[in-house]
Design a protein around this motif. Sequence first.
Motif, PDB file in Angstrom:
ATOM      1  N   LEU A 182      75.997-100.337  78.083  1.00 11.52           N
ATOM      2  CA  LEU A 182      76.887 -99.170  78.103  1.00 11.52           C
ATOM      3  C   LEU A 182      77.508 -99.082  79.490  1.00 11.52           C
ATOM      4  O   LEU A 182      76.813 -99.261  80.501  1.00 11.52           O
ATOM      5  CB  LEU A 182      76.108 -97.886  77.777  1.00 11.52           C
ATOM      6  CG  LEU A 182      75.461 -97.865  76.392  1.00 11.52           C
ATOM      7  CD1 LEU A 182      74.564 -96.640  76.239  1.00 11.52           C
ATOM      8  CD2 LEU A 182      76.517 -97.888  75.275  1.00 11.52           C
ATOM      9  N   HIS A 183      78.803 -98.815  79.528  1.00 10.40           N
ATOM     10  CA  HIS A 183      79.572 -98.840  80.775  1.00 10.40           C
ATOM     11  C   HIS A 183      80.037 -97.412  81.081  1.00 10.40           C
ATOM     12  O   HIS A 183      80.723 -96.794  80.268  1.00 10.40           O
ATOM     13  CB  HIS A 183      80.771 -99.773  80.575  1.00 10.40           C
ATOM     14  CG  HIS A 183      81.621 -99.988  81.774  1.00 10.40           C
ATOM     15  ND1 HIS A 183      81.388-101.003  82.683  1.00 10.40           N
ATOM     16  CD2 HIS A 183      82.730 -99.333  82.218  1.00 10.40           C
ATOM     17  CE1 HIS A 183      82.313-100.972  83.625  1.00 10.40           C
ATOM     18  NE2 HIS A 183      83.140 -99.959  83.376  1.00 10.40           N
ATOM     19  N   VAL A 184      79.641 -96.902  82.234  1.00 11.24           N
ATOM     20  CA  VAL A 184      79.952 -95.514  82.590  1.00 11.24           C
ATOM     21  C   VAL A 184      80.832 -95.498  83.840  1.00 11.24           C
ATOM     22  O   VAL A 184      80.382 -95.861  84.935  1.00 11.24           O
ATOM     23  CB  VAL A 184      78.648 -94.715  82.821  1.00 11.24           C
ATOM     24  CG1 VAL A 184      78.977 -93.302  83.293  1.00 11.24           C
ATOM     25  CG2 VAL A 184      77.812 -94.671  81.540  1.00 11.24           C
ATOM     26  N   ASP A 185      82.076 -95.086  83.674  1.00  8.77           N
ATOM     27  CA  ASP A 185      83.035 -95.058  84.786  1.00  8.77           C
ATOM     28  C   ASP A 185      82.914 -93.750  85.542  1.00  8.77           C
ATOM     29  O   ASP A 185      83.149 -92.677  84.994  1.00  8.77           O
ATOM     30  CB  ASP A 185      84.460 -95.212  84.245  1.00  8.77           C
ATOM     31  CG  ASP A 185      84.726 -96.623  83.787  1.00  8.77           C
ATOM     32  OD1 ASP A 185      84.521 -97.548  84.592  1.00  8.77           O
ATOM     33  OD2 ASP A 185      85.124 -96.809  82.622  1.00  8.77           O
ATOM     34  N   ILE A 186      82.551 -93.856  86.814  1.00  6.47           N
ATOM     35  CA  ILE A 186      82.398 -92.677  87.659  1.00  6.47           C
ATOM     36  C   ILE A 186      83.503 -92.716  88.711  1.00  6.47           C
ATOM     37  O   ILE A 186      83.579 -93.662  89.505  1.00  6.47           O
ATOM     38  CB  ILE A 186      80.998 -92.668  88.314  1.00  6.47           C
ATOM     39  CG1 ILE A 186      79.936 -92.559  87.198  1.00  6.47           C
ATOM     40  CG2 ILE A 186      80.880 -91.534  89.330  1.00  6.47           C
ATOM     41  CD1 ILE A 186      78.501 -92.601  87.696  1.00  6.47           C
ATOM     42  N   ALA A 195      76.598 -98.206  85.816  1.00  6.10           N
ATOM     43  CA  ALA A 195      77.468 -97.225  86.458  1.00  6.10           C
ATOM     44  C   ALA A 195      78.509 -97.992  87.251  1.00  6.10           C
ATOM     45  O   ALA A 195      78.167 -98.787  88.123  1.00  6.10           O
ATOM     46  CB  ALA A 195      76.658 -96.335  87.388  1.00  6.10           C
ATOM     47  N   HIS A 196      79.775 -97.765  86.937  1.00  9.35           N
ATOM     48  CA  HIS A 196      80.882 -98.395  87.662  1.00  9.35           C
ATOM     49  C   HIS A 196      81.426 -97.339  88.619  1.00  9.35           C
ATOM     50  O   HIS A 196      82.132 -96.416  88.203  1.00  9.35           O
ATOM     51  CB  HIS A 196      81.931 -98.868  86.644  1.00  9.35           C
ATOM     52  CG  HIS A 196      83.173 -99.427  87.253  1.00  9.35           C
ATOM     53  ND1 HIS A 196      84.277 -99.785  86.503  1.00  9.35           N
ATOM     54  CD2 HIS A 196      83.502 -99.699  88.537  1.00  9.35           C
ATOM     55  CE1 HIS A 196      85.225-100.247  87.303  1.00  9.35           C
ATOM     56  NE2 HIS A 196      84.794-100.188  88.540  1.00  9.35           N
ATOM     57  N   LEU A 197      81.061 -97.466  89.879  1.00 12.48           N
ATOM     58  CA  LEU A 197      81.418 -96.437  90.866  1.00 12.48           C
ATOM     59  C   LEU A 197      82.801 -96.681  91.434  1.00 12.48           C
ATOM     60  O   LEU A 197      82.984 -97.538  92.312  1.00 12.48           O
ATOM     61  CB  LEU A 197      80.388 -96.406  92.000  1.00 12.48           C
ATOM     62  CG  LEU A 197      78.957 -96.012  91.633  1.00 12.48           C
ATOM     63  CD1 LEU A 197      78.092 -95.929  92.899  1.00 12.48           C
ATOM     64  CD2 LEU A 197      78.919 -94.679  90.893  1.00 12.48           C
ATOM     65  N   MET A 198      83.768 -95.937  90.938  1.00 12.86           N
ATOM     66  CA  MET A 198      85.135 -95.999  91.479  1.00 12.86           C
ATOM     67  C   MET A 198      85.289 -94.820  92.430  1.00 12.86           C
ATOM     68  O   MET A 198      85.966 -93.830  92.129  1.00 12.86           O
ATOM     69  CB  MET A 198      86.137 -95.953  90.340  1.00 12.86           C
ATOM     70  CG  MET A 198      86.277 -97.292  89.640  1.00 12.86           C
ATOM     71  SD  MET A 198      87.303 -97.176  88.185  1.00 12.86           S
ATOM     72  CE  MET A 198      86.038 -96.876  86.995  1.00 12.86           C
ATOM     73  N   VAL A 199      84.591 -94.935  93.552  1.00 13.47           N
ATOM     74  CA  VAL A 199      84.560 -93.840  94.526  1.00 13.47           C
ATOM     75  C   VAL A 199      84.776 -94.431  95.912  1.00 13.47           C
ATOM     76  O   VAL A 199      84.448 -95.593  96.163  1.00 13.47           O
ATOM     77  CB  VAL A 199      83.204 -93.088  94.480  1.00 13.47           C
ATOM     78  CG1 VAL A 199      82.945 -92.508  93.092  1.00 13.47           C
ATOM     79  CG2 VAL A 199      82.040 -94.003  94.863  1.00 13.47           C
ATOM     80  N   ALA A 214      84.479-108.802  82.587  1.00 10.36           N
ATOM     81  CA  ALA A 214      85.887-108.400  82.681  1.00 10.36           C
ATOM     82  C   ALA A 214      86.000-106.956  82.232  1.00 10.36           C
ATOM     83  O   ALA A 214      85.363-106.543  81.266  1.00 10.36           O
ATOM     84  CB  ALA A 214      86.764-109.290  81.808  1.00 10.36           C
ATOM     85  N   ASP A 215      86.833-106.179  82.934  1.00 11.06           N
ATOM     86  CA  ASP A 215      87.011-104.755  82.630  1.00 11.06           C
ATOM     87  C   ASP A 215      88.492-104.417  82.659  1.00 11.06           C
ATOM     88  O   ASP A 215      89.146-104.555  83.686  1.00 11.06           O
ATOM     89  CB  ASP A 215      86.235-103.923  83.667  1.00 11.06           C
ATOM     90  CG  ASP A 215      86.264-102.423  83.364  1.00 11.06           C
ATOM     91  OD1 ASP A 215      86.764-102.027  82.299  1.00 11.06           O
ATOM     92  OD2 ASP A 215      85.759-101.663  84.211  1.00 11.06           O
ATOM     93  N   GLY A 216      89.000-103.963  81.502  1.00 12.85           N
ATOM     94  CA  GLY A 216      90.390-103.542  81.412  1.00 12.85           C
ATOM     95  C   GLY A 216      91.177-104.361  80.409  1.00 12.85           C
ATOM     96  O   GLY A 216      91.282-105.578  80.544  1.00 12.85           O
TER      97      GLY A 216
HETATM   98 ZN    ZN Z   1      84.860 -99.622  84.386  1.00 13.70          ZN
END
Ligand code: ZN
Length: 227
Positions: A31-35, A64-68, A174-176
């Motif tokens: 499971l992929h969680v975009d933060i 957890a994909h931390l986009m911070v 790969a993401d997107g």
């Molecule tokens: Zn992501």
Amino acid sequence: MKTCFSASLMCADWLNMGRDLRILNQSCQMLHVDIMDGHFCKSLYLSPAFIASIRNATDLPIEAHLMVEHPEDFIEETARAGADYISVHAETIERQAFRLIDTIHALGCMAGVVLSPATPFSAVEPYLNRLDLVTVMTVDAGFAGQAFLPEMLPKIRQVSQWKRRSGQNYLVQADGAVNKNTYRALFQSGVDSYVLGSSGLFGLSGDLPAACEQMKAEFAAATREEG
Ligand code: ZN
Ligand code: DX5
């Protein structure tokens, strides 16, 4: 390596999350969680609290994909919430990459690094041997529904070739815009783990069980050997 389908929960039906997790538990491997913090990319989405709220509803690994902008402020909270993998962006860790990768491991999690489209392979090469997951963004971070960037395929090949040559064991992800139009090229470039968002899973027609079956059939058709 076995194919991993990772469901991007920012694209799921939040009103029916419990029901949908029971379905995803059967069809996906992660499971992929975009933060997002609204600064690293101009968008706000999920959070460590969200991870804590779904933790008991699944045995699948949660990434957890931390986009911070400042991942160091969120790593401990994300680990405590129950994430299995914590992925940070290469662009955000440059001056403390080794410290943060060690911190993630010390908290008992697996460490991932994500490359935004404009970030070259060379940015992560110094610490690749310490990673469990390497994600190549195939759209700019932060928004669903964008067009796939074919320029990312050579970079994915670099990540997977480096893994093969060095005998490392990280997952190549790969993401997107991961969907029936892109599976084949991603597969041939060496992707192990496919982040499925709106175009590959949640936006397919019918209910979620049907969408999962369609996704698996589309992947199988796109990656089938010819001849
Ligand atoms: Zn992501
Ligand atoms: C960002 C997300 C989305 C997700 C969206 O990290 O994880 O990019 O893939 O799905 P698509 O691109 O299919 O709309």
